[in-house]
Scaffold this active site. Sequence first.
Site, PDB file in Angstrom:
ATOM      1  N   GLY A   7       0.847  -1.198   0.000  1.00 39.40           N
ATOM      2  CA  GLY A   7       0.000   0.000   0.000  1.00 39.40           C
ATOM      3  C   GLY A   7       0.877   1.240   0.000  1.00 39.40           C
ATOM      4  O   GLY A   7       1.434   1.603   1.044  1.00 39.40           O
ATOM      5  N   GLY A   9       0.442   4.447  -0.124  1.00 36.21           N
ATOM      6  CA  GLY A   9      -0.308   5.681   0.118  1.00 36.21           C
ATOM      7  C   GLY A   9       0.466   6.554   1.088  1.00 36.21           C
ATOM      8  O   GLY A   9       1.706   6.472   1.168  1.00 36.21           O
ATOM      9  N   GLY A  12       1.997   4.446   4.296  1.00 37.68           N
ATOM     10  CA  GLY A  12       2.950   3.442   3.809  1.00 37.68           C
ATOM     11  C   GLY A  12       4.211   4.097   3.257  1.00 37.68           C
ATOM     12  O   GLY A  12       5.334   3.638   3.514  1.00 37.68           O
ATOM     13  N   ASN A  94      -6.506   2.168  10.544  1.00 39.51           N
ATOM     14  CA  ASN A  94      -7.385   2.659  11.591  1.00 39.51           C
ATOM     15  C   ASN A  94      -8.594   1.711  11.700  1.00 39.51           C
ATOM     16  O   ASN A  94      -8.999   1.121  10.703  1.00 39.51           O
ATOM     17  CB  ASN A  94      -7.866   4.056  11.181  1.00 39.51           C
ATOM     18  CG  ASN A  94      -8.245   4.883  12.372  1.00 39.51           C
ATOM     19  OD1 ASN A  94      -8.197   4.417  13.513  1.00 39.51           O
ATOM     20  ND2 ASN A  94      -8.622   6.111  12.121  1.00 39.51           N
ATOM     21  N   ALA A 120       0.332  11.980   7.734  1.00 40.96           N
ATOM     22  CA  ALA A 120       1.070  11.998   6.468  1.00 40.96           C
ATOM     23  C   ALA A 120       0.120  12.281   5.313  1.00 40.96           C
ATOM     24  O   ALA A 120      -1.062  11.938   5.361  1.00 40.96           O
ATOM     25  CB  ALA A 120       1.757  10.653   6.247  1.00 40.96           C
ATOM     26  N   LYS A 176      -8.597   3.893  21.046  1.00 45.02           N
ATOM     27  CA  LYS A 176      -8.560   4.758  19.863  1.00 45.02           C
ATOM     28  C   LYS A 176      -9.902   4.695  19.133  1.00 45.02           C
ATOM     29  O   LYS A 176     -10.433   5.721  18.688  1.00 45.02           O
ATOM     30  CB  LYS A 176      -7.414   4.322  18.939  1.00 45.02           C
ATOM     31  CG  LYS A 176      -7.244   5.263  17.779  1.00 45.02           C
ATOM     32  CD  LYS A 176      -5.995   4.977  16.972  1.00 45.02           C
ATOM     33  CE  LYS A 176      -5.880   6.007  15.846  1.00 45.02           C
ATOM     34  NZ  LYS A 176      -4.889   5.647  14.865  1.00 45.02           N
ATOM     35  N   ASN A 184     -15.149  11.237  14.727  1.00 45.06           N
ATOM     36  CA  ASN A 184     -15.100  11.163  13.249  1.00 45.06           C
ATOM     37  C   ASN A 184     -16.463  11.256  12.560  1.00 45.06           C
ATOM     38  O   ASN A 184     -16.633  12.083  11.659  1.00 45.06           O
ATOM     39  CB  ASN A 184     -14.359   9.897  12.799  1.00 45.06           C
ATOM     40  CG  ASN A 184     -12.876   9.973  13.086  1.00 45.06           C
ATOM     41  OD1 ASN A 184     -12.438  10.813  13.881  1.00 45.06           O
ATOM     42  ND2 ASN A 184     -12.103   9.114  12.458  1.00 45.06           N
ATOM     43  N   ASN A 194     -12.649  19.375  13.874  1.00 45.72           N
ATOM     44  CA  ASN A 194     -12.853  18.709  15.166  1.00 45.72           C
ATOM     45  C   ASN A 194     -13.298  19.704  16.245  1.00 45.72           C
ATOM     46  O   ASN A 194     -14.197  19.422  17.043  1.00 45.72           O
ATOM     47  CB  ASN A 194     -11.560  18.025  15.629  1.00 45.72           C
ATOM     48  CG  ASN A 194     -11.187  16.853  14.746  1.00 45.72           C
ATOM     49  OD1 ASN A 194     -11.903  16.532  13.785  1.00 45.72           O
ATOM     50  ND2 ASN A 194     -10.056  16.225  15.034  1.00 45.72           N
ATOM     51  N   GLU A 258     -13.949   4.663   6.650  1.00 45.93           N
ATOM     52  CA  GLU A 258     -13.629   3.472   7.447  1.00 45.93           C
ATOM     53  C   GLU A 258     -14.702   3.227   8.523  1.00 45.93           C
ATOM     54  O   GLU A 258     -14.467   2.531   9.501  1.00 45.93           O
ATOM     55  CB  GLU A 258     -12.226   3.612   8.054  1.00 45.93           C
ATOM     56  CG  GLU A 258     -11.146   3.598   6.968  1.00 45.93           C
ATOM     57  CD  GLU A 258      -9.720   3.722   7.487  1.00 45.93           C
ATOM     58  OE1 GLU A 258      -8.938   2.763   7.322  1.00 45.93           O
ATOM     59  OE2 GLU A 258      -9.371   4.787   8.027  1.00 45.93           O
TER      60      GLU A 258
END
Length: 294
Positions: A7, A9, A12, A94, A120, A176, A184, A194, A258
């Site tokens: 991955g 992205g 990664g 995540n 990132a 988490k 989220n 946020n 996600e």
Amino acid sequence: MNITILGVGAIGSLWACYLHNAGHHVSLWSRDTAPSISLSFAQQAPIQFSANQISDMNNADLVIVAVKAWQVEQALLPIIPHLKKGCCVLFTHNGMGAVDPLLAQLSEHPVLFATTTHGALIDNQSKIQHTGQGQTTVGALNERGALLSSQIVPMLDHALAPVSWDDNIQQALWNKLAINCCINPLTAIHNCRNGELAQSETLTLIQALCVEISKVMTAEGLTCDSDALFAKSQQVIQATSANFSSMHQDIQHQRRTEIDYITGYLLQRAKAQQILTPYNQTLYQQIKQKEAQQ
Ligand SMILES: NC(=O)c1ccc[n+]([C@@H]2O[C@H](COP(=O)([O-])OP(=O)(O)OC[C@H]3O[C@@H](n4cnc5c(N)ncnc54)[C@H](OP(=O)(O)O)[C@@H]3O)[C@@H](O)[C@H]2O)c1
């Protein structure tokens, strides 16, 4: 070490560059067949990585799976037969629940999970930005993984500190997940940063989410006090007030979120424990509706 990153992205590529700079032999595995990939990082000259070579996968001592939660199974399944005996598989996504269907097939391998607060970004020129300094916590998802703590932690810490080991990674992942469930979906639904969640009406809703989450976590044998979770959520909202959550960004960019591995995982465990979670259920449905409208 011979390390393959699955991955290419944002996260990664970040690990690829730091591990390369720390002296490891790093190769990449992307969705295409290009035999090499060049990544630009900081002020360095572009780094050329070997890519998509079965021989690199065969020789990997460590494979870092750096795809999104909903991509994990599809990305890793074709790779498993190419891993050498003892190759360690480290997941970095995540959310929770994505690795469970793969654990039996990975039983001969040490399996680890790393949860990170580094930020990132990667642009379409493969230029990587390390947008937020964070920390990484690693733990074992099987017994073979637990045996590797003394090797993996110093190796990763040398590349991108600080990295620490947690004997109870399930608690860390749930902690988490709990914060992600509180922040989220709401930022994506209200299209806000946020910090904009810190209003009395929204905080009342977050408090109700925390009560549901703590019931589920407690039933799952984890430690969670709803007042402490609510206080922690408010701290995170304040500390990251200027940030847009990843779910907010996914919805804004019309990408799949996600949610299935964040609130969706909570709902799955709530159902198994026969606990009602109507507030979380509503947020889940609202995000699924937004995804369906894309
Ligand atoms: N970015 C961050 O700051 C950050 C911080 C902490 C945690 N995380 C978590 O880390 C995970 C990855 O996030 P990210 O931001 O790095 O996402 P990303 O930029 O979308 O990277 C995922 C990469 O995986 C690739 N991929 C997907 N399926 C694949 C397959 N079958 N074979 C090979 N490659 C495949 C994607 O390629 P395509 O583009 O072709 O789909 C993409 O390059 C997420 O769970 C995220 O929540 C991210």
